[in-house]
Motif scaffolding. Structure first.
Motif, PDB file in Angstrom:
ATOM      1  N   UNK A  41       0.812  -1.220   0.000  1.00  0.00           N
ATOM      2  CA  UNK A  41       0.000   0.000   0.000  1.00  0.00           C
ATOM      3  C   UNK A  41       0.844   1.267   0.000  1.00  0.00           C
ATOM      4  N   UNK A  42       2.152   1.126   0.220  1.00  0.00           N
ATOM      5  CA  UNK A  42       3.030   2.291   0.215  1.00  0.00           C
ATOM      6  C   UNK A  42       4.462   1.810  -0.014  1.00  0.00           C
ATOM      7  N   UNK A  43       5.408   2.754  -0.032  1.00  0.00           N
ATOM      8  CA  UNK A  43       6.795   2.385  -0.315  1.00  0.00           C
ATOM      9  C   UNK A  43       7.427   1.559   0.796  1.00  0.00           C
ATOM     10  N   UNK A  44       6.973   1.740   2.042  1.00  0.00           N
ATOM     11  CA  UNK A  44       7.525   0.921   3.119  1.00  0.00           C
ATOM     12  C   UNK A  44       7.121  -0.544   2.953  1.00  0.00           C
ATOM     13  N   UNK A  45       5.855  -0.804   2.668  1.00  0.00           N
ATOM     14  CA  UNK A  45       5.441  -2.192   2.483  1.00  0.00           C
ATOM     15  C   UNK A  45       6.097  -2.793   1.237  1.00  0.00           C
ATOM     16  N   UNK A  46       6.346  -1.972   0.219  1.00  0.00           N
ATOM     17  CA  UNK A  46       7.078  -2.456  -0.943  1.00  0.00           C
ATOM     18  C   UNK A  46       8.488  -2.878  -0.545  1.00  0.00           C
ATOM     19  N   UNK A  47       9.145  -2.076   0.286  1.00  0.00           N
ATOM     20  CA  UNK A  47      10.490  -2.406   0.720  1.00  0.00           C
ATOM     21  C   UNK A  47      10.506  -3.714   1.506  1.00  0.00           C
ATOM     22  N   UNK A  48       9.502  -3.918   2.388  1.00  0.00           N
ATOM     23  CA  UNK A  48       9.430  -5.157   3.161  1.00  0.00           C
ATOM     24  C   UNK A  48       9.266  -6.364   2.243  1.00  0.00           C
ATOM     25  N   UNK A  64      11.968   4.747  22.076  1.00  0.00           N
ATOM     26  CA  UNK A  64      11.095   3.776  21.419  1.00  0.00           C
ATOM     27  C   UNK A  64      11.868   2.517  21.060  1.00  0.00           C
ATOM     28  N   UNK A  65      11.228   1.349  21.264  1.00  0.00           N
ATOM     29  CA  UNK A  65      11.845   0.098  20.856  1.00  0.00           C
ATOM     30  C   UNK A  65      11.822  -0.048  19.339  1.00  0.00           C
ATOM     31  N   UNK A  66      10.778   0.505  18.704  1.00  0.00           N
ATOM     32  CA  UNK A  66      10.637   0.439  17.254  1.00  0.00           C
ATOM     33  C   UNK A  66      10.034   1.737  16.748  1.00  0.00           C
ATOM     34  N   UNK A  67      10.270   1.982  15.477  1.00  0.00           N
ATOM     35  CA  UNK A  67       9.522   3.003  14.766  1.00  0.00           C
ATOM     36  C   UNK A  67       8.562   2.306  13.815  1.00  0.00           C
ATOM     37  N   UNK A  68       7.438   2.962  13.552  1.00  0.00           N
ATOM     38  CA  UNK A  68       6.460   2.461  12.604  1.00  0.00           C
ATOM     39  C   UNK A  68       6.574   3.248  11.313  1.00  0.00           C
ATOM     40  N   UNK A  69       6.083   2.677  10.233  1.00  0.00           N
ATOM     41  CA  UNK A  69       6.259   3.317   8.927  1.00  0.00           C
ATOM     42  C   UNK A  69       5.587   4.683   8.855  1.00  0.00           C
ATOM     43  N   UNK A  70       4.567   4.917   9.714  1.00  0.00           N
ATOM     44  CA  UNK A  70       3.875   6.205   9.700  1.00  0.00           C
ATOM     45  C   UNK A  70       4.635   7.283  10.464  1.00  0.00           C
ATOM     46  N   UNK A  71       5.668   6.893  11.216  1.00  0.00           N
ATOM     47  CA  UNK A  71       6.366   7.835  12.080  1.00  0.00           C
ATOM     48  C   UNK A  71       7.121   8.860  11.243  1.00  0.00           C
ATOM     49  N   UNK A  72       6.852  10.148  11.430  1.00  0.00           N
ATOM     50  CA  UNK A  72       7.526  11.172  10.603  1.00  0.00           C
ATOM     51  C   UNK A  72       9.034  11.206  10.788  1.00  0.00           C
ATOM     52  N   UNK A  73       9.531  10.731  11.948  1.00  0.00           N
ATOM     53  CA  UNK A  73      10.968  10.795  12.202  1.00  0.00           C
ATOM     54  C   UNK A  73      11.786   9.955  11.235  1.00  0.00           C
ATOM     55  N   UNK A  74      11.201   8.910  10.664  1.00  0.00           N
ATOM     56  CA  UNK A  74      12.007   7.993   9.863  1.00  0.00           C
ATOM     57  C   UNK A  74      11.717   8.065   8.366  1.00  0.00           C
ATOM     58  N   UNK A  75      10.900   9.015   7.941  1.00  0.00           N
ATOM     59  CA  UNK A  75      10.505   9.031   6.531  1.00  0.00           C
ATOM     60  C   UNK A  75      11.692   9.208   5.584  1.00  0.00           C
ATOM     61  N   UNK A  76      12.724   9.895   6.019  1.00  0.00           N
ATOM     62  CA  UNK A  76      13.878  10.091   5.140  1.00  0.00           C
ATOM     63  C   UNK A  76      14.733   8.823   5.016  1.00  0.00           C
TER      64      UNK A  76
END
Length: 283
Positions: free
Chosen positions: A91-98, A153-165
């Motif tokens: 549904x997005x580029x993160x799921x494509x990467x997975x 945080x133990x993890x970041x989620x794909x929606x988290x703005x901190x990791x979009x880059x």
């Protein structure tokens, strides 16, 4: 230093005991939950903690911009030539990467698992490296993320703005984005359940910048700065002679075997081969 301090385990129980010693030593100064620990099994202890994109033959000296452009091209090829193979769950580029990572495409993701038994299996499953010592890497995800973002945080989620880059770019990155990445070697991400393999393997990922050795280097750096604090990376060595035993124990005690960790026809086919060999030998 981290590799030099690795302990050796010859049975799965010894693996559990070594991890318990690590957990106890860290818990003396940090509160931990089960989600803070990630495990990665490698069949050759000399393997680096380097994502597949940065391991490609011929790579190493081209620089960040080269890998960035290469990644854009690979993403475009997968979307254009592999569109009919991609599931609706992309549904997005993160799921494509997975999805790409779990099908062997070169990405900046590195596979980890939340299960120590699964990691033990992956450290012992490859017949091609049966004569080499394997290893189980243990990562304290919270301390890695703290060192990169100052986040507990133990993890970041794909929606988290901190990791979009850290994600895919459709075009090569700007010099500003590239500079931002260079100071952040990796963070841990909790993937969406876009494949059955991710679910079965309790899959987790670290997503990296373009520095092939950035994760180990950051662990050494943080340890040096912290003085007597232990590194957030640890390694348990698996002797070559113990691989077969630990692989059987991982299946017996943790259900970690090929058909369970790869719940599809390919995994089932690979999982049946040892049984067929056993039947021919003993029946």
């Amino acid at each position: 230093m981290i590799r030099d301090q690795a302990k050796t385990a010859s049975t799965l129980i010894e693996v559990f005991n070594e991890f318990d010693q690590i957990r106890r030593s860290v818990s003396s100064y940090l509160e931990k939950t089960d989600e803070d620990w990630l495990f990665r099994g490698v069949s050759d202890e000399a393997s680096r903690l380097t994502p597949r994109l940065l391991r490609l033959e011929g790579g190493g000296d081209e620089g960040d911009e080269y890998y960035d452009l290469e990644e854009c091209q690979i993403r475009s090829d997968v979307l254009n030539r592999g569109a009919s193979f991609l599931p609706d769950r992309v549904i997005d580029d993160w799921s494509l990467m997975y999805i790409m990572q779990h099908h062997g495409f070169p990405t900046r993701l590195l596979d980890w698992t939340g299960s120590l038994s699964n990691a033990a299996y992956f450290a012992t499953r490859d017949p091609a490296t049966s004569g080499k010592d394997g290893a189980i890497w243990i990562l304290e995800s919270q301390r890695l993320n703290q060192s990169v973002f100052g986040s507990a945080a133990s993890f970041f989620w794909r929606e988290d703005p901190d990791i979009q880059r850290f994600g895919f770019n459709r075009t090569p990155r700007s010099s500003e984005d590239m500079e931002w990445l260079r100071s952040r070697p990796a963070v841990t991400v909790f993937p969406g359940h876009v494949t059955n393999r991710i679910i079965a393997q309790m899959g987790r990922f670290t997503v990296h910048n373009f520095d092939a050795d950035g994760l180990e280097a950051r662990a050494e750096e943080v340890t040096s700065e912290a003085g007597d604090m232990r590194p957030f990376l640890h390694m348990i060595r698996i002797p070559a002679a113990s691989k077969e035993l630990i692989r059987r124990q991982a299946a017996m005690f943790g259900g970690a075997e090929e058909a369970n960790l790869f719940p599809d026809l390919d995994g089932l086919a690979r999982g049946l081969k040892p049984m067929i060999h056993w039947l021919r030998k003993y029946c």
